[in-house]
Scaffold this motif. Structure first.
Motif, PDB file in Angstrom:
ATOM      1  N   LEU A   9       0.800  -1.181   0.085  1.00  0.00           N
ATOM      2  CA  LEU A   9       0.031   0.028  -0.217  1.00  0.00           C
ATOM      3  C   LEU A   9       0.835   1.193   0.180  1.00  0.00           C
ATOM      4  N   ALA A  10       1.844   1.485   0.783  1.00  0.00           N
ATOM      5  CA  ALA A  10       2.716   2.304   0.796  1.00  0.00           C
ATOM      6  C   ALA A  10       3.508   2.630  -0.598  1.00  0.00           C
ATOM      7  N   HIS A  11       3.768   1.416  -1.202  1.00  0.00           N
ATOM      8  CA  HIS A  11       4.498   1.628  -2.424  1.00  0.00           C
ATOM      9  C   HIS A  11       3.572   2.074  -3.627  1.00  0.00           C
ATOM     10  N   ALA A  12       2.112   1.465  -3.392  1.00  0.00           N
ATOM     11  CA  ALA A  12       1.140   2.038  -4.512  1.00  0.00           C
ATOM     12  C   ALA A  12       0.762   3.820  -4.340  1.00  0.00           C
ATOM     13  N   ASN A  13       0.744   4.053  -2.800  1.00  0.00           N
ATOM     14  CA  ASN A  13       0.541   5.494  -2.536  1.00  0.00           C
ATOM     15  C   ASN A  13       1.600   6.403  -3.164  1.00  0.00           C
ATOM     16  N   TRP A  14       2.719   6.068  -3.122  1.00  0.00           N
ATOM     17  CA  TRP A  14       3.899   6.460  -3.597  1.00  0.00           C
ATOM     18  C   TRP A  14       3.996   6.931  -5.211  1.00  0.00           C
ATOM     19  N   HIS A  15       3.413   5.839  -5.711  1.00  0.00           N
ATOM     20  CA  HIS A  15       3.605   5.917  -7.414  1.00  0.00           C
ATOM     21  C   HIS A  15       2.376   6.467  -7.954  1.00  0.00           C
ATOM     22  N   ALA A  16       1.281   6.345  -7.054  1.00  0.00           N
ATOM     23  CA  ALA A  16       0.136   7.086  -7.525  1.00  0.00           C
ATOM     24  C   ALA A  16       0.144   8.430  -7.577  1.00  0.00           C
ATOM     25  N   ASN A  17       0.577   9.029  -6.462  1.00  0.00           N
ATOM     26  CA  ASN A  17       0.515  10.416  -5.904  1.00  0.00           C
ATOM     27  C   ASN A  17       1.595  11.261  -6.305  1.00  0.00           C
ATOM     28  N   TYR A  18       2.788  10.533  -6.640  1.00  0.00           N
ATOM     29  CA  TYR A  18       3.948  11.433  -7.065  1.00  0.00           C
ATOM     30  C   TYR A  18       4.375  11.117  -8.490  1.00  0.00           C
ATOM     31  N   HIS A  19       5.438  11.745  -8.931  1.00  0.00           N
ATOM     32  CA  HIS A  19       6.007  11.532 -10.180  1.00  0.00           C
ATOM     33  C   HIS A  19       7.176  11.354 -10.215  1.00  0.00           C
ATOM     34  N   SER A  20       7.701  10.496 -11.418  1.00  0.00           N
ATOM     35  CA  SER A  20       9.104  10.419 -11.518  1.00  0.00           C
ATOM     36  C   SER A  20       9.458  10.674 -12.916  1.00  0.00           C
ATOM     37  N   PHE A  21      10.887  11.554 -13.097  1.00  0.00           N
ATOM     38  CA  PHE A  21      11.332  11.850 -14.217  1.00  0.00           C
ATOM     39  C   PHE A  21      12.056  10.809 -15.066  1.00  0.00           C
ATOM     40  N   GLU A  22      12.412   9.746 -14.408  1.00  0.00           N
ATOM     41  CA  GLU A  22      12.981   8.638 -14.787  1.00  0.00           C
ATOM     42  C   GLU A  22      12.445   7.571 -15.263  1.00  0.00           C
ATOM     43  N   ASN A  23      11.132   7.369 -14.679  1.00  0.00           N
ATOM     44  CA  ASN A  23      10.350   5.961 -14.981  1.00  0.00           C
ATOM     45  C   ASN A  23       8.866   6.548 -15.547  1.00  0.00           C
ATOM     46  N   ASP A  24       8.427   6.576 -16.161  1.00  0.00           N
ATOM     47  CA  ASP A  24       7.043   7.104 -16.810  1.00  0.00           C
ATOM     48  C   ASP A  24       5.999   5.918 -16.594  1.00  0.00           C
ATOM     49  N   SER A  25       6.405   4.859 -15.910  1.00  0.00           N
ATOM     50  CA  SER A  25       5.206   3.830 -15.681  1.00  0.00           C
ATOM     51  C   SER A  25       4.602   3.834 -14.361  1.00  0.00           C
ATOM     52  N   TRP A  26       5.013   5.061 -13.444  1.00  0.00           N
ATOM     53  CA  TRP A  26       4.759   5.068 -12.189  1.00  0.00           C
ATOM     54  C   TRP A  26       3.118   4.849 -12.273  1.00  0.00           C
ATOM     55  N   PRO A  27       2.174   5.375 -13.201  1.00  0.00           N
ATOM     56  CA  PRO A  27       0.787   5.406 -13.028  1.00  0.00           C
ATOM     57  C   PRO A  27       0.350   3.804 -13.028  1.00  0.00           C
ATOM     58  N   GLU A  28       0.971   3.154 -14.002  1.00  0.00           N
ATOM     59  CA  GLU A  28       0.686   1.691 -14.172  1.00  0.00           C
ATOM     60  C   GLU A  28       1.009   1.162 -12.874  1.00  0.00           C
ATOM     61  N   LEU A  29       2.050   1.207 -12.551  1.00  0.00           N
ATOM     62  CA  LEU A  29       2.727   0.309 -11.486  1.00  0.00           C
ATOM     63  C   LEU A  29       1.836   0.721 -10.376  1.00  0.00           C
ATOM     64  N   SER A  30       1.441   1.716  -9.999  1.00  0.00           N
ATOM     65  CA  SER A  30       0.394   2.312  -9.052  1.00  0.00           C
ATOM     66  C   SER A  30      -0.813   1.257  -9.044  1.00  0.00           C
ATOM     67  N   VAL A  31      -1.213   1.007 -10.175  1.00  0.00           N
ATOM     68  CA  VAL A  31      -2.462   0.352 -10.268  1.00  0.00           C
ATOM     69  C   VAL A  31      -2.260  -1.250  -9.861  1.00  0.00           C
ATOM     70  N   LEU A  32      -1.094  -1.813 -10.443  1.00  0.00           N
ATOM     71  CA  LEU A  32      -0.695  -3.018 -10.061  1.00  0.00           C
ATOM     72  C   LEU A  32      -0.392  -3.290  -8.674  1.00  0.00           C
ATOM     73  N   GLN A  33       0.214  -2.262  -7.816  1.00  0.00           N
ATOM     74  CA  GLN A  33       0.483  -2.612  -6.494  1.00  0.00           C
ATOM     75  C   GLN A  33      -0.569  -2.160  -5.625  1.00  0.00           C
ATOM     76  N   ALA A  34      -1.564  -1.339  -5.872  1.00  0.00           N
ATOM     77  CA  ALA A  34      -2.603  -1.333  -5.092  1.00  0.00           C
ATOM     78  C   ALA A  34      -3.649  -2.511  -5.211  1.00  0.00           C
ATOM     79  N   ALA A  35      -3.855  -3.083  -6.330  1.00  0.00           N
ATOM     80  CA  ALA A  35      -4.365  -4.292  -6.548  1.00  0.00           C
ATOM     81  C   ALA A  35      -3.963  -5.212  -5.646  1.00  0.00           C
ATOM     82  N   HIS A  36      -2.595  -5.171  -5.874  1.00  0.00           N
ATOM     83  CA  HIS A  36      -1.862  -6.248  -5.201  1.00  0.00           C
ATOM     84  C   HIS A  36      -1.901  -6.037  -3.403  1.00  0.00           C
ATOM     85  N   ALA A  37      -1.929  -5.110  -3.012  1.00  0.00           N
ATOM     86  CA  ALA A  37      -2.060  -4.688  -1.835  1.00  0.00           C
ATOM     87  C   ALA A  37      -3.341  -5.030  -1.260  1.00  0.00           C
TER      88      ALA A  37
END
Length: 212
Positions: A9-37
């Protein structure tokens, strides 16, 4: 399992609510992590009744005198999957998944991203809606926990809570937020007085609790 689910859940919150200049897949990763959580957390609640209740398929003993071990479960056991968990949760504990329709639609979104392709939209918004519409009330009902407490930012509340308020996302207010209230930017969404009233009431309850 609870500890692992909250870590996801902490990882999902991080990837869903923040942005990365190095990795543009954070939105998709947040979905996978939230469902997994959610999947792990629901199993954690079922397992509180009895650990074997999370298993759809149990290993068969090679002899009548063989005792079931953790190794047997790891090798031959199969746990219930995401879509089957709501019914299993209710049958085992009497607890129902909050916002079941959202739980199921989010599962379909996760499957689409994981196995096919991502929709052409910012799916981090879907992850945020799921975290605070399903996981937040679920973990609070089961363990009196709050989703905003699980975030990988070194200042876990300031940016996260400001972003949720700006987006008009209802969330349960954690006592851990007390020390950060004054540093949070309350940029309320325009034209949503009902949301502002709801959240101001929750935050005021927190301030009142602090004074007591």
């Amino acid at each position: 399992m609870l500890h692992l689910g909250l870590g996801a859940l902490a990882h999902a919150n991080w990837h869903a609510n923040y942005h990365s200049f190095e990795n543009d897949s954070w939105p998709e990763l947040s979905v996978l992590q939230a469902a997994h959580a959610a999947e792990i957390l629901v199993k954690a609640r079922i397992a509180q009744q009895h650990p074997l209740l999370i298993f759809e398929h149990l290993p068969k003993p090679p002899t009548q005198k063989t005792k079931l071990t953790l190794e047997h479960l790891l090798q031959d056991g199969r746990t219930y999957q995401y879509g089957e968990l709501p019914d299993r949760l209710w049958a085992a504990t009497g607890v129902q998944i909050p916002n079941l329709a959202l739980y199921r639609s989010f599962g379909r979104l996760r499957n689409s991203i994981q196995h096919f392709t991502s929709p052409k939209k910012d799916v981090s918004k879907d992850a945020i809606e799921f975290i605070y519409g399903v996981i937040d009330p679920f973990i609070h009902q089961c363990w009196k926990l709050f989703a905003i407490d699980y975030n990988e930012d070194h200042e876990p509340y300031t940016y996260l809570v400001s972003g949720l308020i700006r987006r008009g996302v209802p969330f349960l207010v954690s006592p851990g937020l007390i020390g950060s209230l004054d540093g949070i930017d309350m940029e309320w969404p325009s034209g949503n007085s009902q949301y502002k009233k709801l959240m101001l009431g929750r935050l005021e309850s927190l301030r009142t609790h602090k004074q007591i």
